[in-house]
Scaffold this active site. Sequence first.
Site, PDB file in Angstrom:
ATOM      1  N   GLU A   1      49.796  17.985  18.828  1.00 11.65           N
ATOM      2  CA  GLU A   1      50.918  18.040  20.067  1.00 11.65           C
ATOM      3  C   GLU A   1      50.951  16.349  20.484  1.00 11.65           C
ATOM      4  O   GLU A   1      50.608  16.172  21.639  1.00 11.65           O
ATOM      5  CB  GLU A   1      51.024  18.897  21.028  1.00 11.65           C
ATOM      6  CG  GLU A   1      52.390  18.589  21.852  1.00 11.65           C
ATOM      7  CD  GLU A   1      52.238  19.128  23.328  1.00 11.65           C
ATOM      8  OE1 GLU A   1      53.287  19.329  23.880  1.00 11.65           O
ATOM      9  OE2 GLU A   1      51.263  19.069  23.908  1.00 11.65           O
TER      10      GLU A   1
ATOM     11  N   ASP B   1      46.460  20.880  21.921  1.00  6.36           N
ATOM     12  CA  ASP B   1      47.314  20.536  22.883  1.00  6.36           C
ATOM     13  C   ASP B   1      47.237  19.206  23.129  1.00  6.36           C
ATOM     14  O   ASP B   1      46.066  18.651  23.439  1.00  6.36           O
ATOM     15  CB  ASP B   1      47.422  21.545  23.747  1.00  6.36           C
ATOM     16  CG  ASP B   1      48.312  21.576  25.176  1.00  6.36           C
ATOM     17  OD1 ASP B   1      49.427  21.514  24.920  1.00  6.36           O
ATOM     18  OD2 ASP B   1      47.601  21.018  26.226  1.00  6.36           O
TER      19      ASP B   1
ATOM     20  N   ASP C   1      57.465  24.208  25.480  1.00  3.48           N
ATOM     21  CA  ASP C   1      57.722  23.177  26.579  1.00  3.48           C
ATOM     22  C   ASP C   1      59.436  22.752  26.470  1.00  3.48           C
ATOM     23  O   ASP C   1      59.969  22.583  27.416  1.00  3.48           O
ATOM     24  CB  ASP C   1      57.028  21.628  26.218  1.00  3.48           C
ATOM     25  CG  ASP C   1      55.563  22.021  26.632  1.00  3.48           C
ATOM     26  OD1 ASP C   1      55.292  22.675  27.465  1.00  3.48           O
ATOM     27  OD2 ASP C   1      54.686  21.499  25.594  1.00  3.48           O
TER      28      ASP C   1
END
Length: 361
Positions: free
Chosen positions: A159, A134, A239
Amino acid sequence: MVWLPPPSQSAAAEGYLPNEWYDLDASAYGDQAGLQAAIAALHARGVRVIADIVVNHRVGTTDWADFTAPAFADNADAVTRDDEWGQGTGGTDTGSGFHAARDLDHADASVHAEILKWLRWLRATIGFDGWRFDYVRGFHGRFVGAYNRATQPAFSVGEIWPDIPDGSYDAMGAAVDAHRQIIIDWIDATGGTSAAFDFTTKWQLMLAVERTEFGRMGLVPGTIGWWPERSVTFLDNHDTGPSPGGGQTHWPFPAHRLGLGYAYLLTHPGTPTVYWPHLFGTEAEMRETLTTLLRLRREQGITSRSTVQVQMARDEVYAAVIDGTTAIAIGPGDWSPKDTGWALAAQGLDWAVWTRSASGR
């Protein structure tokens, strides 16, 4: 593979403000025993399981940085000195700051050692096969490379979500190269040990759909056009899109064009991601479309390294042949393969896929 959400205790139910890394019983998703049973069931069906790893930042147990389970050798040294807490004594942040939690100093020996210890525990004890890192823009990619070399995940993806410069959202062609170069540079920084999410493909495909500008796909503008075997394509995630019970919906793909979007992703190189609500939502037609496209990808042997031969790229239509045996057209314009041996395999609103055998070329 299945990507599961962060498993640790967290100050936010979604798991992205981790607290005690080893406490998997306090997760909003369930307890450690349930997680291990789920992983075992997936393994029994030949499915690898990817853990969502949040190590850029961390919250304290009862205060700003009183970390426990695990604590670091010196909790203040574990926090970057430019964190807004103001009491971190570690090095300067090697990436962008994250203001909702303490930014960890990955160059600190104790931080590095505790992350590796935890990752190894997630593999050996819990059963995870790989990592989804992340917010990797928050720390240098070399640390992900070190974590991967030490833990040897079956798959790793980061990410890295580059900003689109103000006034540049309409960009196409060579003007988007700087965006995908940021992603490629991060993959390079990991020593090529990790893939990355292809945000550039999402951006350009969304514009193609929303504005009927399918010509912009002719240069294969995402990271799949440069390093497909390290590119993970997607339409939405937690997201960008809606999720059951809400979701952040920061940048959703047009809901009425999901079939077209997945027709592109599932016929092209890269490692495509199917968003859980799209496959297991309430729309039976969408699930049928995805099931068909996934089956065709497997049957046609399309991989992350497959080759793309663009046949047409105009505002009204983008068409390509993949590996010589799969043809796709997206957009409202008219196109179909002209040579012999092709059979229509699937179609939907403004998209179609044809197949032929290798011997039928």
